[in-house]
Design an enzyme around this catalytic site. Sequence first.
Site, short mmCIF file in Angstrom:
data_model
loop_
_atom_site.label_atom_id
_atom_site.label_comp_id
_atom_site.label_asym_id
_atom_site.label_seq_id
_atom_site.Cartn_x
_atom_site.Cartn_y
_atom_site.Cartn_z
CB THR A 94 -8.01 4.47 10.29
OG1 THR A 94 -6.88 5.35 10.26
CG2 THR A 94 -8.51 4.33 11.72
N GLY A 95 -7.91 3.29 7.31
CA GLY A 95 -7.46 3.41 5.93
C GLY A 95 -6.57 2.26 5.51
CB SER A 96 -5.94 -0.94 6.87
OG SER A 96 -7.18 -1.20 7.50
N GLY B 186 -1.70 1.71 4.72
CA GLY B 186 -2.53 1.07 5.74
C GLY B 186 -2.60 -0.42 5.56
CE1 TYR C 242 -1.73 14.88 3.21
CE2 TYR C 242 0.30 15.69 2.22
CZ TYR C 242 -0.42 14.67 2.82
OH TYR C 242 0.18 13.46 3.05
#
Length: 259
Positions: A13-15, A20, A148
């Site tokens: 994910t987030g690649s 990522g 965060y």
Amino acid sequence: MDLGIAGKRALVTGSSAGLGEAIARLLAAEGGAVVVHGRDAARAEKVATAIGAAGVALGDLSTDAGADAVAEAAGDVDILVNNAGAYDHLGWADSTPKDWTAMYEANVVSAVRMIHRCVPTMRERGWGRVVQIGGGLAIQPLAMQPHYTATLAARHNLAVSLARELAGTGVTSNVVSPGAILVGSVRDLLTEIAPAHGWGTSWEEIERAAARDLVPNDIGRLGRPEEIAAAVGYLVSPAAAYVSGATIRVDGGTIRSVH
């Protein structure tokens, strides 16, 4: 190296950029059938083409609908790397409860959504790998970015709980915990603030000074995305079959802890 993952289907994910992308690139180079995930079709397709990916999955994982779309596009995966997430530079005074909730959705519940959608078929097949990308601030938080850093701690925690849940199934759950990593946005930020800190003008000077003043570590530089990818590569390989609920720190020694 041969990680022994040829033919394994992996969703990172987030690649479509940054860490990522580096992880997806390594897994694809090792023969994995990698699915590139992002929210921007053009960026995701560009990475997928460059690395010879098996496919692209688009969707916002902070929503159920987005997670459904990604899971459907990814298909039955053997490897899930939960890398996608968000961060900002808010502190206690300006991070509202709404900001905390949004950050938790983006960084924690998003990972839970993908675990719920991807892990059951791993269990059925008796083999799988789940890796959370966490961070050292999970155990040594600063005053800034409290919302965060709290989500990082949650990512570490859920990975260990999941490992206990998956005991004896052939599916493992672990964490890779990066330090400060040199991606484009980090380089841009450090270059922008360098004059105010007197860090010099060349990138070599700026990096050494930032590593000294902002993220002190034993190596004296920032990490590279490929170094995080290498740790993920180990954890998803058969060589890591005896590693469960672990955190591998790749931070140059930034975190000064024996735990």
